[in-house]
Scaffold this motif. Structure first.
Motif, PDB file in Angstrom:
ATOM      1  N   PRO A 103       0.692  -1.113  -0.085  1.00  5.74           N
ATOM      2  CA  PRO A 103       0.020  -0.058   0.182  1.00  5.74           C
ATOM      3  C   PRO A 103       0.981   1.452   0.018  1.00  5.74           C
ATOM      4  O   PRO A 103       0.171   2.347  -0.333  1.00  5.74           O
ATOM      5  CB  PRO A 103      -0.982  -0.260   1.358  1.00  5.74           C
ATOM      6  CG  PRO A 103      -0.810  -1.724   1.690  1.00  5.74           C
ATOM      7  CD  PRO A 103       0.371  -2.195   1.047  1.00  5.74           C
ATOM      8  N   VAL A 133      -2.139  12.635  -2.600  1.00  7.16           N
ATOM      9  CA  VAL A 133      -3.791  12.336  -2.322  1.00  7.16           C
ATOM     10  C   VAL A 133      -4.510  12.669  -3.678  1.00  7.16           C
ATOM     11  O   VAL A 133      -4.505  13.577  -4.247  1.00  7.16           O
ATOM     12  CB  VAL A 133      -4.168  13.245  -1.186  1.00  7.16           C
ATOM     13  CG1 VAL A 133      -5.828  13.281  -0.934  1.00  7.16           C
ATOM     14  CG2 VAL A 133      -3.432  13.277   0.073  1.00  7.16           C
ATOM     15  N   LYS A 135      -7.873  11.223  -3.618  1.00  7.37           N
ATOM     16  CA  LYS A 135      -9.256  11.508  -3.129  1.00  7.37           C
ATOM     17  C   LYS A 135      -9.550  11.651  -1.815  1.00  7.37           C
ATOM     18  O   LYS A 135      -9.062  11.013  -1.009  1.00  7.37           O
ATOM     19  CB  LYS A 135     -10.048  10.186  -3.564  1.00  7.37           C
ATOM     20  CG  LYS A 135     -11.542  10.036  -3.495  1.00  7.37           C
ATOM     21  CD  LYS A 135     -12.330   8.626  -4.008  1.00  7.37           C
ATOM     22  CE  LYS A 135     -13.468   8.646  -3.934  1.00  7.37           C
ATOM     23  NZ  LYS A 135     -13.891   7.260  -4.244  1.00  7.37           N
ATOM     24  N   THR A 136     -10.145  12.638  -1.586  1.00  3.56           N
ATOM     25  CA  THR A 136     -10.649  12.942  -0.407  1.00  3.56           C
ATOM     26  C   THR A 136     -11.780  14.026  -0.162  1.00  3.56           C
ATOM     27  O   THR A 136     -11.929  14.558  -1.346  1.00  3.56           O
ATOM     28  CB  THR A 136      -9.620  13.564   0.692  1.00  3.56           C
ATOM     29  OG1 THR A 136      -9.858  13.647   2.038  1.00  3.56           O
ATOM     30  CG2 THR A 136      -8.957  14.866   0.069  1.00  3.56           C
ATOM     31  N   PRO A 151     -10.625  10.757   5.977  1.00  3.28           N
ATOM     32  CA  PRO A 151      -9.886   9.599   5.320  1.00  3.28           C
ATOM     33  C   PRO A 151      -9.660  10.156   3.998  1.00  3.28           C
ATOM     34  O   PRO A 151     -10.167  10.949   3.449  1.00  3.28           O
ATOM     35  CB  PRO A 151     -10.957   8.411   5.018  1.00  3.28           C
ATOM     36  CG  PRO A 151     -12.290   9.027   5.194  1.00  3.28           C
ATOM     37  CD  PRO A 151     -12.093  10.118   6.166  1.00  3.28           C
ATOM     38  N   GLU A 153      -7.419   8.852   0.077  1.00  9.38           N
ATOM     39  CA  GLU A 153      -6.926   7.934  -0.648  1.00  9.38           C
ATOM     40  C   GLU A 153      -5.616   8.304  -1.279  1.00  9.38           C
ATOM     41  O   GLU A 153      -5.733   9.452  -2.087  1.00  9.38           O
ATOM     42  CB  GLU A 153      -8.038   7.217  -1.630  1.00  9.38           C
ATOM     43  CG  GLU A 153      -7.270   6.155  -2.331  1.00  9.38           C
ATOM     44  CD  GLU A 153      -8.245   5.632  -3.414  1.00  9.38           C
ATOM     45  OE1 GLU A 153      -7.987   4.714  -4.436  1.00  9.38           O
ATOM     46  OE2 GLU A 153      -9.651   5.698  -3.110  1.00  9.38           O
ATOM     47  N   GLU A 155      -2.192   7.649  -3.905  1.00  9.51           N
ATOM     48  CA  GLU A 155      -2.037   7.180  -5.343  1.00  9.51           C
ATOM     49  C   GLU A 155      -1.839   5.621  -5.587  1.00  9.51           C
ATOM     50  O   GLU A 155      -2.002   5.056  -6.471  1.00  9.51           O
ATOM     51  CB  GLU A 155      -0.923   8.091  -6.079  1.00  9.51           C
ATOM     52  CG  GLU A 155       0.419   7.761  -5.463  1.00  9.51           C
ATOM     53  CD  GLU A 155       1.532   8.552  -5.916  1.00  9.51           C
ATOM     54  OE1 GLU A 155       1.781   8.535  -7.134  1.00  9.51           O
ATOM     55  OE2 GLU A 155       1.873   9.542  -5.297  1.00  9.51           O
ATOM     56  N   THR A 156      -1.505   5.017  -4.199  1.00 14.91           N
ATOM     57  CA  THR A 156      -1.129   3.570  -4.388  1.00 14.91           C
ATOM     58  C   THR A 156      -2.411   2.922  -3.884  1.00 14.91           C
ATOM     59  O   THR A 156      -2.465   1.563  -3.876  1.00 14.91           O
ATOM     60  CB  THR A 156      -0.016   3.252  -3.508  1.00 14.91           C
ATOM     61  OG1 THR A 156      -0.336   3.563  -1.999  1.00 14.91           O
ATOM     62  CG2 THR A 156       1.277   3.701  -3.734  1.00 14.91           C
ATOM     63  N   GLY A 157      -3.552   3.780  -3.450  1.00 16.00           N
ATOM     64  CA  GLY A 157      -4.849   2.732  -2.960  1.00 16.00           C
ATOM     65  C   GLY A 157      -5.027   2.729  -1.603  1.00 16.00           C
ATOM     66  O   GLY A 157      -5.890   2.300  -0.936  1.00 16.00           O
ATOM     67  N   ALA A 158      -4.041   3.146  -0.889  1.00 13.58           N
ATOM     68  CA  ALA A 158      -3.961   3.130   0.722  1.00 13.58           C
ATOM     69  C   ALA A 158      -4.903   4.285   1.205  1.00 13.58           C
ATOM     70  O   ALA A 158      -4.868   5.554   0.555  1.00 13.58           O
ATOM     71  CB  ALA A 158      -2.625   3.263   1.360  1.00 13.58           C
ATOM     72  N   ILE A 159      -5.567   4.204   2.392  1.00 14.49           N
ATOM     73  CA  ILE A 159      -6.460   4.978   2.933  1.00 14.49           C
ATOM     74  C   ILE A 159      -5.825   5.308   3.991  1.00 14.49           C
ATOM     75  O   ILE A 159      -5.638   4.541   5.052  1.00 14.49           O
ATOM     76  CB  ILE A 159      -7.821   4.329   3.360  1.00 14.49           C
ATOM     77  CG1 ILE A 159      -8.654   3.761   2.072  1.00 14.49           C
ATOM     78  CG2 ILE A 159      -8.703   5.474   3.962  1.00 14.49           C
ATOM     79  CD1 ILE A 159      -8.768   4.862   1.002  1.00 14.49           C
ATOM     80  N   GLU A 168      -7.135  17.292  -2.307  1.00 10.06           N
ATOM     81  CA  GLU A 168      -6.643  16.349  -3.338  1.00 10.06           C
ATOM     82  C   GLU A 168      -5.606  17.035  -4.157  1.00 10.06           C
ATOM     83  O   GLU A 168      -5.569  18.213  -4.291  1.00 10.06           O
ATOM     84  CB  GLU A 168      -7.850  16.056  -4.251  1.00 10.06           C
ATOM     85  CG  GLU A 168      -9.072  15.031  -3.821  1.00 10.06           C
ATOM     86  CD  GLU A 168     -10.279  14.883  -4.926  1.00 10.06           C
ATOM     87  OE1 GLU A 168      -9.897  15.381  -5.988  1.00 10.06           O
ATOM     88  OE2 GLU A 168     -11.156  14.354  -4.366  1.00 10.06           O
TER      89      GLU A 168
END
Length: 185
Positions: A103, A133, A135-136, A151, A153, A155-159, A168
């Motif tokens: 992640p 970042v 998505k937020t 929370p 997200e 670029e690797t998909g980790a939250i 963002e």
């Protein structure tokens, strides 16, 4: 060969068909009876911990664990491919070995690969990484309470939980050992 009397924190040894690392140990010499060694050990291959008691004269084969910096290339859905930057050899690793590190690793980033008898068994991400970042939720005007997080997200998909002022497109520094936000970059 090492004896149970020589066990110390960090030593790796073979026991019950697996490789273990000593997390904690205690030499016990009771008033009556024989001395013994109580140890908390962790399986370096499977990841589980257990408490065991050894006779001080028990002998074990010492396990040599080697590490190497490797470059993450890509994954094909089942395997993750890492390249040795010196020999350009590509090593496929299954998802179980990379589950904690992936992640936080982007393609072409370096990670530490651990080997036992030339077989890779785990991957460790760098302690600190910088990720964007993607998505937020936007910050709400007037939401200024201290230690408020949301929370996000990366670029690797980790939250990751981040402060409300992170948006963002911001690049943030993350402590991969705890999975925590440290700062904006």
């Amino acid at each position: 060969m090492i004896s149970a009397n020589d066990l110390r924190k960090g030593i790796t040894f073979e026991y019950d068909g697996d490789v273990y690392q000593v997390i904690d140990f205690q030499h016990v010499k009771p008033g009556k009876g024989a001395a013994f060694v109580r140890a908390k050990i962790k399986s370096v291959m499977q990841g589980g911990n257990k408490d065991v008691t050894f006779n001080p004269n028990e002998k074990f084969e010492q396990a040599i664990i080697s590490t190497k910096e490797m470059q993450y290339l890509y994954n094909d859905g089942h395997l993750y491919y890492f390249m040795d930057p010196e020999t350009f050899e590509q090593i496929p690793v299954d998802k179980d070995a990379v589950s904690e590190a992936i992640p936080y690793i982007k393609e072409n980033d370096t990670a530490t690969m651990r080997f036992y008898k030339n077989n890779p068994f785990s991957i460790e991400a760098p302690n600190f990484v910088e990720l964007e970042v993607v998505k937020t939720e936007p910050a709400v005007k007037g939401d200024t309470a201290t230690n408020v997080t949301k929370p996000a997200e990366v670029e690797t998909g980790a939250i990751i939980n981040v402060p409300v002022f992170v948006n963002e497109g911001d690049v943030i520094k993350i402590d991969t050992r705890k999975g925590e936000y440290l700062s904006r970059v």
